[in-house]
Design a protein around this motif. Structure first.
Motif, short mmCIF file in Angstrom:
data_model
loop_
_atom_site.label_atom_id
_atom_site.label_comp_id
_atom_site.label_asym_id
_atom_site.label_seq_id
_atom_site.Cartn_x
_atom_site.Cartn_y
_atom_site.Cartn_z
N ALA A 97 15.44 12.42 -22.57
CA ALA A 97 16.29 12.75 -23.71
C ALA A 97 17.72 13.01 -23.27
O ALA A 97 17.96 13.48 -22.16
CB ALA A 97 15.74 13.97 -24.45
N LEU A 98 18.65 12.69 -24.16
CA LEU A 98 20.07 12.98 -23.98
C LEU A 98 20.56 13.73 -25.20
O LEU A 98 20.08 13.51 -26.31
CB LEU A 98 20.87 11.68 -23.82
CG LEU A 98 20.55 10.80 -22.61
CD1 LEU A 98 21.30 9.49 -22.72
CD2 LEU A 98 20.91 11.52 -21.31
N PRO A 99 21.56 14.61 -25.04
CA PRO A 99 22.12 15.31 -26.20
C PRO A 99 22.95 14.36 -27.05
O PRO A 99 23.43 13.34 -26.55
CB PRO A 99 22.97 16.42 -25.57
CG PRO A 99 23.32 15.90 -24.22
CD PRO A 99 22.17 15.05 -23.78
N ALA A 131 18.10 22.66 -27.41
CA ALA A 131 17.00 23.54 -27.81
C ALA A 131 15.71 22.77 -27.99
O ALA A 131 14.63 23.22 -27.55
CB ALA A 131 17.36 24.29 -29.10
N GLU A 132 15.79 21.61 -28.62
CA GLU A 132 14.57 20.81 -28.82
C GLU A 132 14.09 20.22 -27.50
O GLU A 132 12.88 20.11 -27.27
CB GLU A 132 14.82 19.71 -29.84
CG GLU A 132 13.54 19.00 -30.25
CD GLU A 132 13.71 18.08 -31.46
OE1 GLU A 132 12.77 17.33 -31.76
OE2 GLU A 132 14.79 18.11 -32.07
N SER A 198 21.49 25.82 -34.06
CA SER A 198 20.10 25.68 -33.64
C SER A 198 19.94 24.69 -32.49
O SER A 198 18.97 24.75 -31.75
CB SER A 198 19.24 25.22 -34.82
OG SER A 198 19.71 23.96 -35.32
N GLY A 199 20.91 23.78 -32.33
CA GLY A 199 20.80 22.79 -31.27
C GLY A 199 21.01 23.34 -29.88
O GLY A 199 20.39 22.90 -28.91
N ALA A 200 21.90 24.33 -29.74
CA ALA A 200 22.20 24.96 -28.45
C ALA A 200 22.82 26.33 -28.74
O ALA A 200 24.04 26.49 -28.67
CB ALA A 200 23.13 24.10 -27.61
N PRO A 201 21.99 27.31 -29.08
CA PRO A 201 22.51 28.61 -29.54
C PRO A 201 23.46 29.29 -28.56
O PRO A 201 24.51 29.80 -28.96
CB PRO A 201 21.24 29.44 -29.76
CG PRO A 201 20.15 28.44 -29.96
CD PRO A 201 20.52 27.27 -29.11
#
Length: 322
Positions: A97-99, A131-132, A198-201
């Motif tokens: 995975a990549l951001p 986060a995911e 939520s993606g990177a708190p």
């Protein structure tokens, strides 16, 4: 019964026509070899060899089975070799995975670099926020990913930590657009477009904290991630957005008549990434992905990214640079 091992014994005796030589070839004693041949004959319901005190002769039934036995042994060896390559990360599927903020050119470079290093592995690439990725790495639904720091890296191993300096995208008519470099304080009065928390708190909080400490408190914090959506917010709301200092960001802004990209004075914001994978999962495929991703990020940053000399110190649920 271990059919493969018994077939190995059958083929060895057939080719040597002698129990002693076959036993020596297999590295076992002669009595166990004779017992395995007898058991194979019982299982198949066929007599495979005629035995006398002087010689061993393969029967007609044995001759008819010999080629198929050899084929089964060859296929068994191939299967074992394939399983070994999959276990060692030299074949099979790698789920990576990549951001979402990685430029398309960099994604293409990662894919090309991985194929060059490890063409035997199929790469299943996903676009996922940090986060995911962490959730999927913990549940082993993901093999490897490129994560943003700071985040909780418990249970993970990391590749080199790489820096991408961050600049700002802002409306071309904004006063700060006339500057060569922009301080965070000069952005005061503008809304800020940033990725969903939520993606990177931890990174989201770090960005807003850094802004506040440097004299910029956004009028409104708007959430957006896709390039077109972020552009629309910048144009319609007079907002600004932070974007890495790489070819994708600067070239996109240079070709846009309404938006400019400017570096931030003093580099107060830095995106830090590293490839991460579950502890103990480091195999050839993971290493190839790490190398390809690290090289692509270094190239995209035009030499601006580097492996830091200072260590990472962990706090309860985050990482901080001290």
């Amino acid at each position: 019964m271990d059919l493969i091992r018994h077939l190995e014994c059958f083929v060895a005796v057939a080719e040597e026509s002698h129990f002693g030589r076959a036993a020596a070839r297999l590295g076992i004693a002669q009595p166990p070899l004779s017992q395995r041949i007898q058991r194979l004959e019982r299982e198949l319901g066929l007599r495979l060899f005629e035995r006398t005190s002087r010689q061993v002769t393969i029967t007609k039934a044995g001759t008819l089975l010999l080629d198929e036995a050899r084929e089964l042994l060859t296929r068994s060896e191939a299967l074992t070799a394939t399983a070994r390559r999959i276990r060692d990360g030299e074949a099979g599927l790698l789920r990576a995975a990549l951001p979402p903020d990685i430029a398309g050119e960099t994604v293409a470079a990662i894919l090309a670099g991985f194929r060059q290093r490890h063409a035997g592995v199929e790469l299943e690439l996903h676009e996922l926020p940090t986060a995911e990725q962490l959730t999927r790495l913990a549940s082993h639904d993901l093999d490897v990913g490129l994560i943003h720091h700071p985040c909780d890296i418990s249970g993970l191993e990391l590749g080199p930590v790489l820096r991408r300096e961050v600049g700002v995208l802002l409306p071309r008519q904004a006063p700060a657009a006339a500057l060569d470099t922009v301080t965070l304080a000069a952005l005061d009065g503008h809304d800020l477009v940033v990725f969903p928390r939520s993606g990177a708190p931890a990174l989201y909080d770090d960005i807003l904290t850094t802004c506040a400490r440097n004299g910029y408190t956004p009028t409104v914090v708007r959430q957006g991630q896709g390039a077109s959506f972020v552009r629309g917010l910048i144009l319609s709301a007079g907002a600004v957005a932070f974007s890495p200092t790489d070819a994708h960001s600067t070239h996109a802004a240079e070709g846009d008549p309404d938006i400019v990209w400017r570096p931030l004075a003093g580099a107060p914001l830095t995106w830090r990434h590293s490839v991460a994978w579950p502890r103990g999962r480091s195999d050839a495929a993971v290493r190839a992905f790490t190398e390809a991703t690290t090289r692509a990020l270094l190239d995209a940053a035009a030499g601006g990214a580097e492996e830091p000399a200072r260590p990472l110190y962990l706090r309860p649920a985050s990482e901080y640079w001290l």
